[in-house]
Design a protein around this motif. Structure first.
Motif, PDB file in Angstrom:
ATOM      1  N   ALA A   1      20.721  21.645  25.122  1.00 20.17           N
ATOM      2  CA  ALA A   1      21.827  21.219  24.248  1.00 20.17           C
ATOM      3  C   ALA A   1      22.593  22.426  23.740  1.00 20.17           C
ATOM      4  CB  ALA A   1      21.277  20.396  23.075  1.00 20.17           C
ATOM      5  N   ASP A   2      21.872  23.493  23.350  1.00 23.59           N
ATOM      6  CA  ASP A   2      22.549  24.702  22.868  1.00 23.59           C
ATOM      7  C   ASP A   2      23.389  25.324  23.974  1.00 23.59           C
ATOM      8  OD1 ASP A   2      21.296  24.275  20.502  1.00 23.59           O
ATOM      9  OD2 ASP A   2      19.819  25.889  20.710  1.00 23.59           O
TER      10      ASP A   2
ATOM     11  N   SER B   1      26.606  23.422  24.337  1.00 26.33           N
ATOM     12  CA  SER B   1      27.489  23.754  23.218  1.00 26.33           C
ATOM     13  C   SER B   1      28.133  25.118  23.416  1.00 26.33           C
ATOM     14  CB  SER B   1      26.699  23.729  21.906  1.00 26.33           C
ATOM     15  OG  SER B   1      27.507  24.110  20.819  1.00 26.33           O
TER      16      SER B   1
ATOM     17  N   ASN C   1      30.794  25.110  26.082  1.00 22.58           N
ATOM     18  CA  ASN C   1      32.027  24.457  25.662  1.00 22.58           C
ATOM     19  C   ASN C   1      32.813  25.298  24.651  1.00 22.58           C
ATOM     20  OD1 ASN C   1      31.563  22.222  27.271  1.00 22.58           O
ATOM     21  ND2 ASN C   1      30.459  21.110  25.677  1.00 22.58           N
ATOM     22  N   ASN C   2      32.228  26.416  24.228  1.00 26.24           N
ATOM     23  CA  ASN C   2      32.891  27.277  23.253  1.00 26.24           C
ATOM     24  C   ASN C   2      33.695  28.348  23.994  1.00 26.24           C
ATOM     25  OD1 ASN C   2      33.678  28.954  21.195  1.00 26.24           O
ATOM     26  ND2 ASN C   2      31.641  29.248  20.336  1.00 26.24           N
TER      27      ASN C   2
ATOM     28  N   GLN D   1      26.065  33.426  21.481  1.00 29.06           N
ATOM     29  CA  GLN D   1      26.958  32.811  20.502  1.00 29.06           C
ATOM     30  C   GLN D   1      27.267  33.770  19.363  1.00 29.06           C
ATOM     31  OE1 GLN D   1      24.552  29.259  19.853  1.00 29.06           O
ATOM     32  NE2 GLN D   1      26.149  28.008  20.786  1.00 29.06           N
TER      33      GLN D   1
END
Length: 307
Positions: A35-36, A39, A42-43, A92
């Motif tokens: 999931a991370d 995410s 998509n960033n 991230q």
């Protein structure tokens, strides 16, 4: 940005491979890492500012997915998933830090541009301030003139209100109106009607003309016309007579120019006597129409047992 499709395809293939096994193998840590990863993928900042870190995170997640596809021990899968999760978080954070640095650089350039524009606008601002000062002086003069005009208008209005109040008071005194909590009450006695009839005598019409004048001068007031009789005769007849007399008064006020939406009407028959019905004089007092003139801008409260 160009690495995203192969990465997503690789992740989908790993998940598909795990799903094709007889019993899918995964752990909460691996699920969270996946999931991370989605995410982060998509960033846009991650692809722009941390492509190398994201590639390392992708490789680490691929190792965890392969371990899951091979149905290795949960501890091994969890360990690899944890490593992947940490690398995704690192990517991230790197992207976040570099994006902040880019924002600072952009802000610095914008600040320089603002300073340049400020210097350019300084002369214009001085000119505008001079013009504004002149406009303020003119506005102050206009406001002073307006204030004087308003004071004169208020004085004239107060004088008109005082004159209207005096005229109202004089008319109410002439009508022998009684001030109550409901408003001013003007009584049209039995002698102002034809005997045992609902038609008004000339004196009765004269009284209503005065009341119509009050209504014309006081547009924020309304009237409630209430009819009453004594207890002589049947209650049905008394109710009808009080109704007809109230109707006659309301109709006369309408003919004298009072708008009908400012006139309400009630008939009470022999209810609410003002004197005992034990003598001719007292019964005559009970045969009456009361006209309630409302207070300024207020509704007329309903009649209570006492009044």
């Amino acid at each position: 940005m160009n690495n995203r499709k192969p990465v997503i395809s690789m992740l989908a293939a790993a998940i598909l491979a795990a799903a094709c096994a007889s019993t899918p193998v995964t752990t909460p840590t691996l699920d969270q890492a996946r999931a991370d990863f989605v995410s982060a993928n998509n960033n846009p900042s991650v692809a722009t500012y941390a492509p190398m870190e994201f590639k390392q995170a992708s490789d680490a997640l691929d190792q965890a997915n392969q371990a899951a596809a091979r149905r290795e021990s949960l501890n091994d899968i969890d360990r690899l998933a944890y490593v992947a999760k940490q690398k995704i978080a690192t990517a991230q954070e790197v992207a976040k830090a570099k994006a902040a640095e880019a924002d600072i650089a952009n802000a610095s350039r914008e600040r320089d541009q603002v300073r340049l524009e400020a210097r350019t606008a300084e002369a214009d601002r001085a000119k505008r301030e001079a013009e504004a000062a002149q406009a303020q002086a003119q506005a102050a003069q206009a406001q002073a003139a307006q204030a004087q005009a308003q004071a004169n208008a208020a004085q004239q209005q107060n004088a008109a209100l005082a004159q209207r109040a005096a005229q109202l008071e004089a008319l109410l005194v002439d009508l022998q109106a009684v001030k109550t909590e409901r408003g001013y009450v003007v009584t049209i006695g039995d002698v102002l009607f034809a005997t045992d009839k609902a038609s008004l005598t000339p004196n009765g019409m004269s009284t209503l003309r005065k009341l119509a004048d009050i209504m014309a001068q006081n547009p924020n007031r309304t009237v409630l016309v209430e009819g009453f009789t004594d207890s002589t005769g049947s209650s049905t007849y008394n109710q009808e007579l009080s109704q007809r007399r109230a109707n006659a008064v309301a109709s006369a006020l309408g003919q004298l120019g009072v708008p009908r939406d400012r006139i309400a009407m009630r008939a009470y028959g022999e209810a609410f006597p003002v004197a005992p019905n034990d003598s001719a004089g007292n019964r005559q007092l009970n045969r009456r129409v009361e006209i309630v003139l409302s207070n300024e801008g207020a509704q007329i409260p309903p009649r209570t047992a006492g009044r």
